[in-house]
Design a protein around this motif. Structure first.
Motif, PDB file in Angstrom:
ATOM      1  N   PRO A 177     -20.177  31.727 -41.405  1.00 26.75           N
ATOM      2  CA  PRO A 177     -19.837  32.693 -42.357  1.00 26.75           C
ATOM      3  C   PRO A 177     -19.122  32.609 -43.664  1.00 26.75           C
ATOM      4  CG  PRO A 177     -19.406  33.307 -39.990  1.00 26.75           C
ATOM      5  CD  PRO A 177     -19.768  31.898 -40.254  1.00 26.75           C
TER       6      PRO A 177
ATOM      7  N   ALA B 105     -26.086  31.395 -48.694  1.00 24.48           N
ATOM      8  CA  ALA B 105     -25.408  32.403 -47.703  1.00 24.48           C
ATOM      9  C   ALA B 105     -25.479  33.771 -47.962  1.00 24.48           C
ATOM     10  CB  ALA B 105     -23.811  32.230 -47.858  1.00 24.48           C
ATOM     11  N   ALA B 106     -25.587  34.238 -49.082  1.00 22.64           N
ATOM     12  CA  ALA B 106     -25.912  35.721 -49.223  1.00 22.64           C
ATOM     13  C   ALA B 106     -27.310  36.270 -49.097  1.00 22.64           C
ATOM     14  CB  ALA B 106     -25.666  36.243 -50.801  1.00 22.64           C
TER      15      ALA B 106
ATOM     16  N   TRP C 164     -29.209  34.453 -47.080  1.00 18.44           N
ATOM     17  CA  TRP C 164     -29.670  34.626 -45.608  1.00 18.44           C
ATOM     18  C   TRP C 164     -28.952  35.770 -44.835  1.00 18.44           C
ATOM     19  CZ3 TRP C 164     -33.641  31.782 -43.942  1.00 18.44           C
ATOM     20  CH2 TRP C 164     -33.710  32.019 -42.304  1.00 18.44           C
ATOM     21  N   ARG C 165     -27.809  36.287 -45.422  1.00 21.72           N
ATOM     22  CA  ARG C 165     -27.206  37.407 -44.815  1.00 21.72           C
ATOM     23  C   ARG C 165     -28.166  38.462 -44.623  1.00 21.72           C
ATOM     24  NH1 ARG C 165     -22.235  35.624 -47.057  1.00 21.72           N
ATOM     25  NH2 ARG C 165     -22.434  36.766 -48.928  1.00 21.72           N
TER      26      ARG C 165
ATOM     27  N   SER D  77     -29.973  38.379 -41.437  1.00 19.58           N
ATOM     28  CA  SER D  77     -29.168  37.913 -40.194  1.00 19.58           C
ATOM     29  C   SER D  77     -28.033  38.596 -39.849  1.00 19.58           C
ATOM     30  CB  SER D  77     -28.619  36.265 -40.199  1.00 19.58           C
ATOM     31  OG  SER D  77     -27.813  36.093 -41.353  1.00 19.58           O
ATOM     32  N   ASP D  78     -26.993  38.629 -40.551  1.00 24.07           N
ATOM     33  CA  ASP D  78     -25.702  39.209 -40.294  1.00 24.07           C
ATOM     34  C   ASP D  78     -25.908  40.877 -40.917  1.00 24.07           C
ATOM     35  OD1 ASP D  78     -22.716  39.936 -39.570  1.00 24.07           O
ATOM     36  OD2 ASP D  78     -22.529  39.841 -41.746  1.00 24.07           O
ATOM     37  N   GLY D  79     -26.593  40.974 -41.873  1.00 20.35           N
ATOM     38  CA  GLY D  79     -27.062  42.113 -42.590  1.00 20.35           C
ATOM     39  C   GLY D  79     -27.728  43.057 -41.659  1.00 20.35           C
TER      40      GLY D  79
ATOM     41  N   GLY E 226     -25.916  37.575 -35.514  1.00 23.73           N
ATOM     42  CA  GLY E 226     -26.069  37.298 -36.994  1.00 23.73           C
ATOM     43  C   GLY E 226     -25.177  36.332 -37.876  1.00 23.73           C
ATOM     44  N   GLN E 227     -24.408  35.547 -36.929  1.00 21.51           N
ATOM     45  CA  GLN E 227     -23.454  34.729 -37.565  1.00 21.51           C
ATOM     46  C   GLN E 227     -23.213  33.317 -36.471  1.00 21.51           C
ATOM     47  OE1 GLN E 227     -19.397  36.707 -38.331  1.00 21.51           O
ATOM     48  NE2 GLN E 227     -20.460  37.573 -40.179  1.00 21.51           N
TER      49      GLN E 227
END
Length: 380
Positions: free
Chosen positions: A15, A319-320, A322-323, A326-328, A339-340
């Motif tokens: 993260p 990072a943004a 891939w979010r 995944s995390d998004g 997601g993380q």
């Protein structure tokens, strides 16, 4: 069976960004201490597994030749393998419940629902269902709701694919004959069906109000597909449908963002550089900050490719970008356990060659789902 290992030497996307610390896996979760065997992944990148919020690429496996071959359960095994090979550890299979018939009709939907039920505990990839309800398919909505309840469908999206402008003029839509044959109806019967569905438009609003109220009470996540205007988004938001899937215009996407709704865009749109239907470019919406998640739509390799395309174009950092895959999407779906790459969350991850950005291994809930090439030697 979940593996008990500690991955070392790799660059790990957490993260807070990239670091070169170890990553422990135990009991299907990420842990913050070393566990089991040490696996040297020097020269590789480790990233969170992809959460795909909307994809219908499974159709080609379950119905590989229209009208000639159906491969229900074996097809779903192939779907799981393709998902894993493309780094997708959680997949929302988007299935229509539509008057369009064929692969979009209720009969095929029931096959998909049953296949996922059978396969759910037999493969490491977490496959879930999204049901896409056609708003004017009024006579079949009760059966759709029963299917949602019976199979625990947690995500419902509303569509309206009727060509209302042409039907209001009594005109046949383009390519109608081909569409009729796909639905196994004569062109005459198909056109009559469209006219009859269109004629019941005044009933739709009240029915949708009641249905969405019931689904919301059951905790079902809801969204609308192809919002075109701010008013479209406002109507569905009022019904509790807080996800805007593939908004067609900047206006609709901006309305979603201003209200705090989630925005899901198609990864193939990013890879292509434009919508294949001439709608708003996903790249432009991402550049404007109007995207929470990128979904495979119809092509499972696209999420990973789209994330790196955003990096290549300078729209987002690693990072943004891939979010968005995944995390998004995990947040869109309310899945707080993935997601993380963080202690306590599911051990869902991909191993990638940094030069080629090719996915060489996928681990889902601590189980090996896909592995190939030299990286397999490291584990063996």
């Amino acid at each position: 069976m979940s593996i008990e290992v500690t991955l070392t030497g790799a660059r790990v996307l957490r993260p807070t960004g990239w670091d070169d610390g170890f990553l422990g896996i135990s009991g299907g979760r990420v842990v913050d201490e070393t566990s089991g065997r040490l696996i040297d992944l020097s020269g590789y990148d480790v990233l969170p597994g992809i959460v795909d919020a909307h994809g219908d690429g499974f159709e080609r496996h379950m119905a590989p030749r229209r009208g000639a071959l159906r491969e229900r359960d074996a097809g779903m095994v192939a779907v799981s393998a393709e998902l894993a090979a493309n780094g997708i550890t959680t997949a929302i299979l988007a299935q229509f419940w539509s008057w369009e018939g064929g692969l979009r009709g209720p009969d095929f939907a029931r096959e998909v629902l049953e296949s996922v039920r059978i396969m759910k505990d037999g493969v490491p990839i977490d496959m879930r269902l999204q049901l896409r309800l056609e708003t004017h398919f009024l006579d079949e909505l009760e059966a759709a709701e029963a299917a949602i309840d019976a199979h625990g469908v947690g995500y419902v999206v509303f569509n309206d694919h009727l060509p209302h402008d042409r039907l209001a003029q009594g005109r046949k839509p383009p390519r109608m004959t081909g569409q009729a044959l796909k639905s196994r109806r004569s062109p005459e019967d198909y056109f009559k069906l469209l006219l009859d569905l269109h004629a019941r438009g005044d009933e739709v609003g009240a029915v949708m109000d009641d249905l969405t109220k019931r689904l919301a009470a059951k905790g079902v996540t809801m969204g609308s597909h192809d919002d075109h205007t701010a008013q479209d988004r406002s109507v569905w938001r009022a019904r509790g449908a807080l996800v805007s899937e593939f908004p067609e215009t900047l206006e609709a996407a901006q309305a979603a963002r201003d209200a705090g709704d989630f925005i899901v865009l198609g990864a193939p749109n990013v890879v292509r550089g434009a919508s294949h239907t001439g709608n708003a470019s996903a790249l432009e919406l991402i550049a404007a900050g109007l995207c929470d998640a990128l979904a495979s739509d119809y092509h499972y390799p696209s999420p990973a490719r789209a994330a790196w395309r955003c990096v290549e174009l300078g729209l987002l950092d690693d990072a943004a970008a891939w979010r968005l895959v995944s995390d998004g999407p995990a947040r869109v779906l309310g899945l707080q356990d993935r997601g993380q790459l963080q202690a306590g969350k599911r051990a869902d991850l991909v191993v990638m060659e940094p030069e080629t950005r090719r996915i060489v291994a996928t681990i889902a809930q601590g189980q090996v789902a896909w592995m190939t090439g030299a990286v397999a030697e490291r584990f063996i």
